[in-house]
Design an enzyme around this catalytic site. Sequence first.
Site, short mmCIF file in Angstrom:
data_model
loop_
_atom_site.label_atom_id
_atom_site.label_comp_id
_atom_site.label_asym_id
_atom_site.label_seq_id
_atom_site.Cartn_x
_atom_site.Cartn_y
_atom_site.Cartn_z
CE LYS A 112 36.79 36.88 41.67
NZ LYS A 112 38.22 37.15 41.87
CB SER B 175 40.40 33.98 40.73
OG SER B 175 40.30 35.22 41.41
CB SER C 102 42.55 37.43 40.79
OG SER C 102 42.99 36.11 40.94
N1 GLN Z 1 46.63 33.18 40.81
C1 GLN Z 1 46.85 33.47 42.19
C2 GLN Z 1 46.39 32.31 43.04
O1 GLN Z 1 46.04 31.33 42.50
C3 GLN Z 1 46.16 34.75 42.57
C4 GLN Z 1 44.70 34.61 42.74
C5 GLN Z 1 44.04 35.89 43.12
O2 GLN Z 1 44.59 36.96 42.95
N2 GLN Z 1 42.85 35.76 43.68
O3 GLN Z 1 46.37 32.37 44.22
#
Ligand code: GLN
Length: 485
Positions: free
Chosen positions: A76, A151, A175
């Site tokens: 990632k 994400s 995410s």
């Molecule tokens: N969807 C959540 C956010 O927008 C979690 C994102 C994540 O876990 N990096 O913060």
Amino acid sequence: MQDWSIKELSSLLREKKTSSVEITTDYLAIIKKKNPEINAFITVDENRSIAQAKLADERIQKGEGDALTGVPIAQKDIFCAEDWLTTCGSKMLHNFIAPYDATVVKKFNEAGAINLGKTNMDEFAMGSSNETSYFGAVKNPWDLSRVPGGSSGGSAAAIASRMCPGATATDTGGSIRQPASLCGLTGLKPTYGLVSRYGMIAFASSLDQAGPMAKSSEDCAMMLNVMAGFDPKDSTSIDHKKEDYTKNIDQPIEGLKIGLPKEYFAEGLDSDVAKLIEAAINQYKKLGATIVDVSLPNTNLSIPVYYVLAPAEASSNLSRYDGVRYGHRTSQYDDLMDMYSKTRQEGFGEEVKRRILIGTYVLSAGYYDAYYLKAQQIRHLISEDFKKAFQSCDVIMGPTAPSTAFKANEKIDDPVTMYLQDIYTIATNLAGLPGMSIPAGFVNKLPVGLQIIGNYFDEARMLNVAHQFQKATDWHKAIPDGALS
Ligand code: GLN
């Protein structure tokens, strides 16, 4: 080759039935062909991947190396990788070449795994749809008009479209698990502190945790074996004894006590998703598990609490992007203040700015007690809910996400509905607990994930519980149409 698991690739390499150069070359060709459509990778560097593969082959020839030596995976783009472009999905870092390796990257390098490239992601890991990336949205291989989740959507789409057998991901509020769910994959967010955060670009430091994403629990276990471990460079790293996560994966799970939180099956959950989760629970009963009703009464507070704490930490973490030290700097400015503000105005996208504003607000002197402190108190209550639930069960199960993959552009202008994607995942981050998502079926040809939440450092058991399900079902083996062509 394209659909081989990490486990299969590992054995074939060790039996010298194939070489790392051969596998890596094949995957790079697949990426070249498919990535323009899916947009799962931000950076690919063929020469470097092949050079790593050559070294891995030499190690294998000499009878050296570990289980992952020669196996290609993707990273990632939140992880710094020395001399690789490392963008975190942001214009702010569109030109940032990392000067060092994140501990996770270093561990994979030392294990001899090949870095196939850096995967796309929501900007600074903020999002649930991978539509906030400066490098463009990622498409869901199961349906190109839909989002892959976020994400870590680039990692998920790369694996689902069989451009790589596994990838790293990170999870601050869901995410790893939500994109795994939306793309039909297995993903594990470990206990906070099990995997080092050193060199992983910070979003909300008390919640961020890296973990593996792959097709099966067995493959995640192999990746976690590399990723986990104490790191003196990360002050929140925990000195937990080294475990082999593959060791007990084959144990029967007879007598396992599964807690079902009633709050995870309430309003807001798609009824077709609910049916598949119930079917998965029935499968577990057949495997000898017993069901216990549990309650996590503060579940509905987890999203509001997260959207105070995560932006607060983000606003502080992101203050380092000032145009002075690294990344984007505006080209025209009058003085220092002007340079700061233009740089940040140009370098950050909408969602990131929204979070910085919220974070700065809740941390401001006049509102700190009302928001930040209050949220910390509720965070404690959420942890207590889990503590109580785990007194009567070994693992907790429920849906990972309330629905299947949604259409691109469907929620991007409505932050609150987007935030609700993480209703079942965020509480584990707040409590620091490990959580996992495994494929549990399809609704209208779109994958559904079953979530498994474990107690602290119970990853080995979770992987075992997931593997037993995957031995009894084929959901994790399904491949999107056209992925192998
Ligand atoms: N969807 C959540 C956010 O927008 C979690 C994102 C994540 O876990 N990096 O913060």
